[in-house]
Design a protein around this motif. Structure first.
Motif, PDB file in Angstrom:
ATOM      1  N   ALA A  34      15.222 -53.325  57.147  1.00  0.00           N
ATOM      2  CA  ALA A  34      14.677 -51.989  57.436  1.00  0.00           C
ATOM      3  C   ALA A  34      13.983 -51.913  58.787  1.00  0.00           C
ATOM      4  CB  ALA A  34      13.705 -51.580  56.336  1.00  0.00           C
ATOM      5  N   SER A  35      13.570 -53.049  59.319  1.00  0.00           N
ATOM      6  CA  SER A  35      12.816 -53.063  60.572  1.00  0.00           C
ATOM      7  C   SER A  35      13.726 -52.806  61.769  1.00  0.00           C
ATOM      8  CB  SER A  35      12.126 -54.420  60.735  1.00  0.00           C
ATOM      9  OG  SER A  35      11.478 -54.469  61.982  1.00  0.00           O
ATOM     10  N   THR A  36      13.220 -52.006  62.704  1.00  0.00           N
ATOM     11  CA  THR A  36      13.959 -51.792  63.958  1.00  0.00           C
ATOM     12  C   THR A  36      13.399 -52.656  65.089  1.00  0.00           C
ATOM     13  OG1 THR A  36      12.531 -49.907  64.514  1.00  0.00           O
ATOM     14  CG2 THR A  36      14.610 -49.422  63.360  1.00  0.00           C
ATOM     15  N   ASN A  37      12.239 -53.264  64.862  1.00  0.00           N
ATOM     16  CA  ASN A  37      11.629 -54.143  65.855  1.00  0.00           C
ATOM     17  C   ASN A  37      12.203 -55.546  65.638  1.00  0.00           C
ATOM     18  OD1 ASN A  37       9.884 -56.089  67.033  1.00  0.00           O
ATOM     19  ND2 ASN A  37       8.169 -54.663  66.984  1.00  0.00           N
ATOM     20  N   PRO A  38      12.938 -56.073  66.628  1.00  0.00           N
ATOM     21  CA  PRO A  38      13.560 -57.394  66.447  1.00  0.00           C
ATOM     22  C   PRO A  38      12.546 -58.512  66.167  1.00  0.00           C
ATOM     23  CG  PRO A  38      14.271 -56.386  68.526  1.00  0.00           C
ATOM     24  CD  PRO A  38      13.259 -55.477  67.912  1.00  0.00           C
ATOM     25  N   LEU A  39      11.369 -58.443  66.794  1.00  0.00           N
ATOM     26  CA  LEU A  39      10.337 -59.462  66.531  1.00  0.00           C
ATOM     27  C   LEU A  39       9.874 -59.404  65.081  1.00  0.00           C
ATOM     28  CD1 LEU A  39       8.020 -59.234  69.685  1.00  0.00           C
ATOM     29  CD2 LEU A  39       9.554 -61.109  69.056  1.00  0.00           C
ATOM     30  N   LEU A  40       9.724 -58.198  64.563  1.00  0.00           N
ATOM     31  CA  LEU A  40       9.284 -58.022  63.186  1.00  0.00           C
ATOM     32  C   LEU A  40      10.354 -58.485  62.211  1.00  0.00           C
ATOM     33  CD1 LEU A  40       7.149 -57.049  61.223  1.00  0.00           C
ATOM     34  CD2 LEU A  40       8.079 -54.723  61.472  1.00  0.00           C
ATOM     35  N   ALA A  41      11.593 -58.100  62.467  1.00  0.00           N
ATOM     36  CA  ALA A  41      12.693 -58.532  61.600  1.00  0.00           C
ATOM     37  C   ALA A  41      12.771 -60.057  61.569  1.00  0.00           C
ATOM     38  CB  ALA A  41      14.015 -57.927  62.080  1.00  0.00           C
ATOM     39  N   LEU A  80       2.094 -54.332  45.121  1.00  0.00           N
ATOM     40  CA  LEU A  80       2.185 -54.336  46.575  1.00  0.00           C
ATOM     41  C   LEU A  80       3.640 -54.219  47.039  1.00  0.00           C
ATOM     42  CD1 LEU A  80      -0.500 -57.053  47.339  1.00  0.00           C
ATOM     43  CD2 LEU A  80      -0.689 -54.588  47.753  1.00  0.00           C
ATOM     44  N   VAL A  81       4.552 -54.881  46.347  1.00  0.00           N
ATOM     45  CA  VAL A  81       5.974 -54.780  46.674  1.00  0.00           C
ATOM     46  C   VAL A  81       6.459 -53.345  46.423  1.00  0.00           C
ATOM     47  CG1 VAL A  81       8.296 -55.520  45.957  1.00  0.00           C
ATOM     48  CG2 VAL A  81       6.512 -57.231  46.380  1.00  0.00           C
ATOM     49  N   GLU A  82       5.979 -52.758  45.344  1.00  0.00           N
ATOM     50  CA  GLU A  82       6.355 -51.373  45.031  1.00  0.00           C
ATOM     51  C   GLU A  82       5.878 -50.425  46.133  1.00  0.00           C
ATOM     52  OE1 GLU A  82       8.276 -48.394  43.384  1.00  0.00           O
ATOM     53  OE2 GLU A  82       8.433 -50.452  42.652  1.00  0.00           O
ATOM     54  N   GLU A  83       4.677 -50.644  46.651  1.00  0.00           N
ATOM     55  CA  GLU A  83       4.187 -49.830  47.770  1.00  0.00           C
ATOM     56  C   GLU A  83       5.127 -49.946  48.967  1.00  0.00           C
ATOM     57  OE1 GLU A  83       0.136 -50.280  49.074  1.00  0.00           O
ATOM     58  OE2 GLU A  83      -0.630 -50.213  47.027  1.00  0.00           O
ATOM     59  N   GLY A  84       5.603 -51.150  49.228  1.00  0.00           N
ATOM     60  CA  GLY A  84       6.555 -51.358  50.323  1.00  0.00           C
ATOM     61  C   GLY A  84       7.860 -50.618  50.084  1.00  0.00           C
ATOM     62  N   GLU A  92      11.709 -42.656  57.550  1.00  0.00           N
ATOM     63  CA  GLU A  92      12.986 -43.031  58.151  1.00  0.00           C
ATOM     64  C   GLU A  92      12.796 -44.235  59.076  1.00  0.00           C
ATOM     65  OE1 GLU A  92      14.055 -40.188  61.741  1.00  0.00           O
ATOM     66  OE2 GLU A  92      13.479 -39.014  59.967  1.00  0.00           O
ATOM     67  N   LYS A  93      13.892 -44.956  59.289  1.00  0.00           N
ATOM     68  CA  LYS A  93      13.852 -46.141  60.144  1.00  0.00           C
ATOM     69  C   LYS A  93      13.297 -45.798  61.516  1.00  0.00           C
ATOM     70  CE  LYS A  93      16.962 -49.867  59.162  1.00  0.00           C
ATOM     71  NZ  LYS A  93      18.123 -50.609  59.558  1.00  0.00           N
ATOM     72  N   GLY A  94      12.462 -46.667  62.025  1.00  0.00           N
ATOM     73  CA  GLY A  94      11.882 -46.464  63.344  1.00  0.00           C
ATOM     74  C   GLY A  94      10.507 -47.105  63.420  1.00  0.00           C
ATOM     75  N   GLU A  95       9.793 -46.742  64.469  1.00  0.00           N
ATOM     76  CA  GLU A  95       8.508 -47.378  64.735  1.00  0.00           C
ATOM     77  C   GLU A  95       7.464 -47.110  63.654  1.00  0.00           C
ATOM     78  OE1 GLU A  95      10.193 -45.614  67.035  1.00  0.00           O
ATOM     79  OE2 GLU A  95      10.574 -47.007  68.687  1.00  0.00           O
ATOM     80  N   VAL A  96       7.491 -45.917  63.073  1.00  0.00           N
ATOM     81  CA  VAL A  96       6.500 -45.606  62.038  1.00  0.00           C
ATOM     82  C   VAL A  96       6.742 -46.477  60.806  1.00  0.00           C
ATOM     83  CG1 VAL A  96       5.594 -43.806  60.513  1.00  0.00           C
ATOM     84  CG2 VAL A  96       6.141 -43.259  62.896  1.00  0.00           C
ATOM     85  N   LEU A  97       7.999 -46.623  60.422  1.00  0.00           N
ATOM     86  CA  LEU A  97       8.311 -47.498  59.278  1.00  0.00           C
ATOM     87  C   LEU A  97       7.926 -48.937  59.605  1.00  0.00           C
ATOM     88  CD1 LEU A  97       9.424 -48.039  56.472  1.00  0.00           C
ATOM     89  CD2 LEU A  97      11.716 -48.197  57.487  1.00  0.00           C
ATOM     90  N   ASP A  98       8.223 -49.378  60.820  1.00  0.00           N
ATOM     91  CA  ASP A  98       7.844 -50.742  61.205  1.00  0.00           C
ATOM     92  C   ASP A  98       6.336 -50.956  61.061  1.00  0.00           C
ATOM     93  OD1 ASP A  98      10.475 -51.390  61.782  1.00  0.00           O
ATOM     94  OD2 ASP A  98      10.238 -51.257  63.965  1.00  0.00           O
ATOM     95  N   ALA A  99       5.543 -49.989  61.509  1.00  0.00           N
ATOM     96  CA  ALA A  99       4.084 -50.102  61.379  1.00  0.00           C
ATOM     97  C   ALA A  99       3.689 -50.155  59.902  1.00  0.00           C
ATOM     98  CB  ALA A  99       3.393 -48.937  62.078  1.00  0.00           C
ATOM     99  N   GLY A 100       4.340 -49.356  59.079  1.00  0.00           N
ATOM    100  CA  GLY A 100       4.069 -49.376  57.640  1.00  0.00           C
ATOM    101  C   GLY A 100       4.455 -50.690  57.002  1.00  0.00           C
ATOM    102  N   LEU A 101       5.574 -51.256  57.448  1.00  0.00           N
ATOM    103  CA  LEU A 101       6.020 -52.546  56.905  1.00  0.00           C
ATOM    104  C   LEU A 101       5.046 -53.664  57.277  1.00  0.00           C
ATOM    105  CD1 LEU A 101       9.875 -52.308  57.524  1.00  0.00           C
ATOM    106  CD2 LEU A 101       8.666 -52.141  55.331  1.00  0.00           C
ATOM    107  N   ILE A 102       4.529 -53.601  58.493  1.00  0.00           N
ATOM    108  CA  ILE A 102       3.523 -54.595  58.909  1.00  0.00           C
ATOM    109  C   ILE A 102       2.312 -54.505  57.980  1.00  0.00           C
ATOM    110  CG2 ILE A 102       1.848 -55.215  60.705  1.00  0.00           C
ATOM    111  CD1 ILE A 102       4.042 -54.394  62.771  1.00  0.00           C
TER     112      ILE A 102
END
Length: 168
Positions: A34-41, A80-84, A92-102
């Protein structure tokens, strides 16, 4: 099983974190995809490998000590997994989702840090020196994963999400 001794509590907590680690191995691949940030993925993929090693360490502890884990589900990690999962459904995929995933992953890391810290202390008090060393190694990895996620957030993940929001 009643938890009337430190050994009972240790078995319960070790069983709980074993369940947590198993759940995390299922969640991390979804987060990486789901991550669009390669470092995060890459951080998620790397932590998946670490998590598999952490499960192996728990298996080692069981073998070393002769303790029998209880079959249980870690309800804290389940929540916690359910929250994720909710983030994946709502953003939607993008920077906001990446921040949420972090943020979601750091919540899990903090739960694990607390759990492993307690387990190290209990293992020491029970005289389980080798188990304490194995648990301390995992604790260090969990702290490292948390630090890596913070660094990714600070290197632009959260700032990019803020800029994206301002554009809209």
């Amino acid at each position: 099983m009643a938890r009337t001794t430190v050994e009972d509590l240790f078995i319960h907590e070790l069983s709980d974190i074993y369940s947590a680690e198993k759940q995390i191995t299922k969640a991390l691949p979804r987060m990486a995809r789901a991550s669009t940030n390669p470092l995060l993925a890459e951080a998620f993929k790397s932590h998946l490998e670490e998590t598999q090693g952490q499960i192996e360490r728990i298996d080692q502890i069981v073998e070393l000590t002769g303790l029998k884990l209880k079959r249980m589900k870690c309800v804290a990690t389940e929540g916690l997994v359910e929250e994720g999962k909710e983030l994946l459904e709502e953003i939607e995929k993008g920077e906001v989702l990446d921040a949420g995933l972090i943020a979601a992953c750091q919540k899990i890391e903090h739960y694990e840090i607390a759990s492993y810290g307690s387990l190290v202390s209990m293992a020491k008090s029970l005289g389980l020196t080798e188990a304490a060393e194995l648990l301390a190694a995992t604790l260090a990895e969990e702290k490292g994963a948390d630090e890596k996620l913070s660094a990714i957030a600070e290197q632009g993940g959260n700032q990019a999400a803020t800029l994206e929001k301002k554009k809209k």
